[in-house]
Design a protein around this motif. Structure first.
Motif, PDB file in Angstrom:
ATOM      1  N   LEU A 140       0.829  -1.201   0.000  1.00  0.00           N
ATOM      2  CA  LEU A 140       0.000   0.000   0.000  1.00  0.00           C
ATOM      3  C   LEU A 140       0.866   1.255   0.000  1.00  0.00           C
ATOM      4  O   LEU A 140       1.892   1.306   0.674  1.00  0.00           O
ATOM      5  N   PRO A 141       0.458   2.287  -0.729  1.00  0.00           N
ATOM      6  CA  PRO A 141       1.198   3.562  -0.668  1.00  0.00           C
ATOM      7  C   PRO A 141       0.975   4.249   0.668  1.00  0.00           C
ATOM      8  O   PRO A 141      -0.006   3.993   1.373  1.00  0.00           O
ATOM      9  N   VAL A 142       1.871   5.135   1.003  1.00  0.00           N
ATOM     10  CA  VAL A 142       1.837   5.769   2.315  1.00  0.00           C
ATOM     11  C   VAL A 142       0.578   6.593   2.512  1.00  0.00           C
ATOM     12  O   VAL A 142       0.037   6.677   3.622  1.00  0.00           O
ATOM     13  N   THR A 143       0.051   7.194   1.454  1.00  0.00           N
ATOM     14  CA  THR A 143      -1.158   7.998   1.602  1.00  0.00           C
ATOM     15  C   THR A 143      -2.352   7.142   2.002  1.00  0.00           C
ATOM     16  O   THR A 143      -3.180   7.551   2.824  1.00  0.00           O
ATOM     17  N   ILE A 185       2.429   6.350  15.788  1.00  0.00           N
ATOM     18  CA  ILE A 185       3.067   6.312  14.470  1.00  0.00           C
ATOM     19  C   ILE A 185       3.932   5.060  14.335  1.00  0.00           C
ATOM     20  O   ILE A 185       3.989   4.443  13.259  1.00  0.00           O
ATOM     21  N   ALA A 186       4.590   4.662  15.407  1.00  0.00           N
ATOM     22  CA  ALA A 186       5.392   3.435  15.358  1.00  0.00           C
ATOM     23  C   ALA A 186       4.506   2.213  15.127  1.00  0.00           C
ATOM     24  O   ALA A 186       4.865   1.305  14.365  1.00  0.00           O
ATOM     25  N   GLY A 187       3.330   2.175  15.773  1.00  0.00           N
ATOM     26  CA  GLY A 187       2.415   1.063  15.542  1.00  0.00           C
ATOM     27  C   GLY A 187       1.949   0.997  14.105  1.00  0.00           C
ATOM     28  O   GLY A 187       1.864  -0.089  13.504  1.00  0.00           O
ATOM     29  N   LEU A 188       1.644   2.137  13.532  1.00  0.00           N
ATOM     30  CA  LEU A 188       1.283   2.193  12.102  1.00  0.00           C
ATOM     31  C   LEU A 188       2.419   1.667  11.242  1.00  0.00           C
ATOM     32  O   LEU A 188       2.202   0.881  10.300  1.00  0.00           O
ATOM     33  N   THR A 189       3.633   2.098  11.537  1.00  0.00           N
ATOM     34  CA  THR A 189       4.784   1.695  10.730  1.00  0.00           C
ATOM     35  C   THR A 189       5.035   0.201  10.810  1.00  0.00           C
ATOM     36  O   THR A 189       5.381  -0.438   9.799  1.00  0.00           O
ATOM     37  N   VAL A 190       4.871  -0.374  11.992  1.00  0.00           N
ATOM     38  CA  VAL A 190       5.058  -1.817  12.146  1.00  0.00           C
ATOM     39  C   VAL A 190       4.048  -2.571  11.295  1.00  0.00           C
ATOM     40  O   VAL A 190       4.394  -3.508  10.566  1.00  0.00           O
ATOM     41  N   TRP A 191       2.776  -2.182  11.370  1.00  0.00           N
ATOM     42  CA  TRP A 191       1.741  -2.856  10.578  1.00  0.00           C
ATOM     43  C   TRP A 191       2.012  -2.729   9.088  1.00  0.00           C
ATOM     44  O   TRP A 191       1.777  -3.661   8.326  1.00  0.00           O
ATOM     45  N   PHE A 254       9.948   9.897   7.411  1.00  0.00           N
ATOM     46  CA  PHE A 254       9.457  11.228   7.062  1.00  0.00           C
ATOM     47  C   PHE A 254       7.987  11.199   6.639  1.00  0.00           C
ATOM     48  O   PHE A 254       7.158  11.919   7.203  1.00  0.00           O
ATOM     49  N   ASP A 255       7.647  10.340   5.663  1.00  0.00           N
ATOM     50  CA  ASP A 255       6.354  10.422   4.985  1.00  0.00           C
ATOM     51  C   ASP A 255       5.174  10.317   5.939  1.00  0.00           C
ATOM     52  O   ASP A 255       4.322  11.213   6.000  1.00  0.00           O
ATOM     53  N   GLN A 256       5.094   9.199   6.685  1.00  0.00           N
ATOM     54  CA  GLN A 256       3.905   8.979   7.503  1.00  0.00           C
ATOM     55  C   GLN A 256       3.772  10.011   8.619  1.00  0.00           C
ATOM     56  O   GLN A 256       2.667  10.423   8.974  1.00  0.00           O
ATOM     57  N   ILE A 257       4.910  10.464   9.153  1.00  0.00           N
ATOM     58  CA  ILE A 257       4.836  11.477  10.215  1.00  0.00           C
ATOM     59  C   ILE A 257       4.364  12.809   9.656  1.00  0.00           C
ATOM     60  O   ILE A 257       3.515  13.484  10.248  1.00  0.00           O
ATOM     61  N   TYR A 258       4.883  13.179   8.498  1.00  0.00           N
ATOM     62  CA  TYR A 258       4.504  14.469   7.917  1.00  0.00           C
ATOM     63  C   TYR A 258       3.027  14.492   7.555  1.00  0.00           C
ATOM     64  O   TYR A 258       2.337  15.501   7.756  1.00  0.00           O
ATOM     65  N   ILE A 259       2.503  13.387   7.032  1.00  0.00           N
ATOM     66  CA  ILE A 259       1.095  13.359   6.636  1.00  0.00           C
ATOM     67  C   ILE A 259       0.183  13.303   7.861  1.00  0.00           C
ATOM     68  O   ILE A 259      -0.858  13.964   7.902  1.00  0.00           O
ATOM     69  N   ASN A 266       3.328  19.949  19.200  1.00  0.00           N
ATOM     70  CA  ASN A 266       4.442  20.708  19.794  1.00  0.00           C
ATOM     71  C   ASN A 266       5.807  20.126  19.443  1.00  0.00           C
ATOM     72  O   ASN A 266       6.724  20.124  20.264  1.00  0.00           O
ATOM     73  N   GLY A 267       5.929  19.632  18.229  1.00  0.00           N
ATOM     74  CA  GLY A 267       7.212  19.106  17.771  1.00  0.00           C
ATOM     75  C   GLY A 267       7.611  17.783  18.370  1.00  0.00           C
ATOM     76  O   GLY A 267       8.758  17.351  18.206  1.00  0.00           O
ATOM     77  N   SER A 268       6.694  17.085  19.046  1.00  0.00           N
ATOM     78  CA  SER A 268       7.048  15.828  19.727  1.00  0.00           C
ATOM     79  C   SER A 268       7.276  14.677  18.767  1.00  0.00           C
ATOM     80  O   SER A 268       7.867  13.668  19.161  1.00  0.00           O
ATOM     81  N   THR A 269       6.823  14.789  17.522  1.00  0.00           N
ATOM     82  CA  THR A 269       7.030  13.722  16.550  1.00  0.00           C
ATOM     83  C   THR A 269       7.840  14.182  15.335  1.00  0.00           C
ATOM     84  O   THR A 269       7.916  13.455  14.355  1.00  0.00           O
ATOM     85  N   ARG A 270       8.428  15.353  15.405  1.00  0.00           N
ATOM     86  CA  ARG A 270       9.148  15.880  14.240  1.00  0.00           C
ATOM     87  C   ARG A 270      10.522  15.226  14.121  1.00  0.00           C
ATOM     88  O   ARG A 270      11.377  15.408  14.988  1.00  0.00           O
ATOM     89  N   PRO A 271      10.777  14.481  13.036  1.00  0.00           N
ATOM     90  CA  PRO A 271      12.106  13.890  12.835  1.00  0.00           C
ATOM     91  C   PRO A 271      13.055  14.882  12.177  1.00  0.00           C
ATOM     92  O   PRO A 271      12.647  15.984  11.780  1.00  0.00           O
TER      93      PRO A 271
END
Length: 315
Positions: A140-143, A185-191, A254-259, A266-271
């Motif tokens: 699946l694409p990131v979007t 976001i980590a849970g999403l990335t693992v799946w 980058f992709d999934q966090i930015y979207i 408050n910048g807590s997830t900004r890589p």
């Protein structure tokens, strides 16, 4: 009616003629035109130089300048951008977020992929369905992935909070709570990406010799004993490869966090890569963004070299 060969021509037949003809063909094959190989390599070299070497060199030069999208003239500033980046608290906080995401995502992505591969390799019924289910999200694409999980994490109607509500747990701000957003976001990335590591482990398991396992079974070793003493040690190289690839991939998140969050709340997830994007294309400071990216590139190189050294020592 008889025919005669032309004067000076000798009719050769038999093994000698075949050998002579083969020698002439071999001689023709040895003679090559200088530069023939370069003709075939040149298209790749042009594309490689145009889209990889030149951007790397141009970006490195830009990091020593005050290049900006809002300024026409550019001046050389030396190491000022690097000095500013090393003293920028936003650089360090985004780097910390990147490292934190790498740790909490890489470990389950290795362990869960291994468990999935062992489950399928054990001869579970309907293996094709399990393989499809495990690997399909990776296609699946990131979007699409972020759209699905945005609805799952929706505070009021999301499936995640509805599931917690059945146990009497109140709603969770999966993407709005600073303490929870990165874990979400980590849970999403693992799946989404565990299917790739699953395939690597499954291919390694299918290539392992069965003689050791069969011999241990004849000696009375149980399934868990054979797993810990025979199967897992033979997967050492594969585990090293999966871990290295996964750490490098997580560092470049980058992709999934930015979207999903655009680096918030408050910048807590900004890589780091998102901070580079913000500085370069929102703040228009291309030179400073280039310096940050090359500092991060140096960190990735150091991590890669440390991993290689550790894996060589284990071998």
């Amino acid at each position: 009616m008889t025919t005669t060969a032309p004067l000076g021509a000798e009719a050769q037949t038999g093994p000698d003629a075949s050998a002579a003809d083969g020698g002439r063909r071999a001689g023709r094959r040895i003679r090559t035109t200088p530069g023939t190989g370069l003709v075939f390599v040149l298209p790749f070299l042009l594309v490689f130089g145009l889209f990889l070497v030149w951007p790397v060199v141009q970006g490195l030069w830009m990091s020593f300048t005050d290049s900006s999208l809002s300024l026409r003239e550019t001046s050389f500033v030396g190491f000022d951008n690097y000095a500013e980046a090393l003293g920028d608290p936003d650089v360090w906080s985004s780097l910390g977020n990147t490292v934190f995401f790498t740790v909490i995502s890489s470990v389950p992505l290795v362990l869960i992929a291994l468990a999935m591969a062992l489950l399928v390799h054990s001869g579970l019924a309907g293996q094709w369905a399990w393989r499809l289910a495990f690997f399909a999200p990776y296609l699946l694409p990131v979007t699409v992935v972020t759209l699905i999980w945005t609805w799952l994490y929706q505070p009021d109607l999301g499936l995640a909070n509805q599931f917690l509500d059945t146990f009497g747990v109140g709603p969770v701000g999966w993407l709005s709570d600073e303490a929870v957003a990165m874990w979400s976001i980590a849970g999403l990335t693992v799946w989404w990406t565990v299917g790739f590591n699953f395939l690597l482990y499954l291919a390694a398991l299918q290539s392992l010799p069965s003689t050791y396992d069969e011999a241990a079974a004849l000696d009375g070793a149980g399934a868990w004993r054979r797993l810990w003493s025979i199967t897992l040690p033979q997967l050492g190289r594969t585990t090293a490869l999966v871990a290295m690839l996964q750490i490098l991939a997580s560092l470049k998140v980058f992709d999934q966090i930015y979207i999903l969050t655009k680096g918030g709340p408050n910048g807590s997830t900004r890589p780091v890569l998102e901070y580079v994007y913000d500085v370069g294309f929102t703040g228009y400071r291309l030179g400073y963004a280039s310096a940050i990216s090359y500092l991060f590139f140096a960190v990735v190189i150091v991590v890669s070299l440390v991993q290689l050294r550790l894996f060589r020592q284990e071998d």
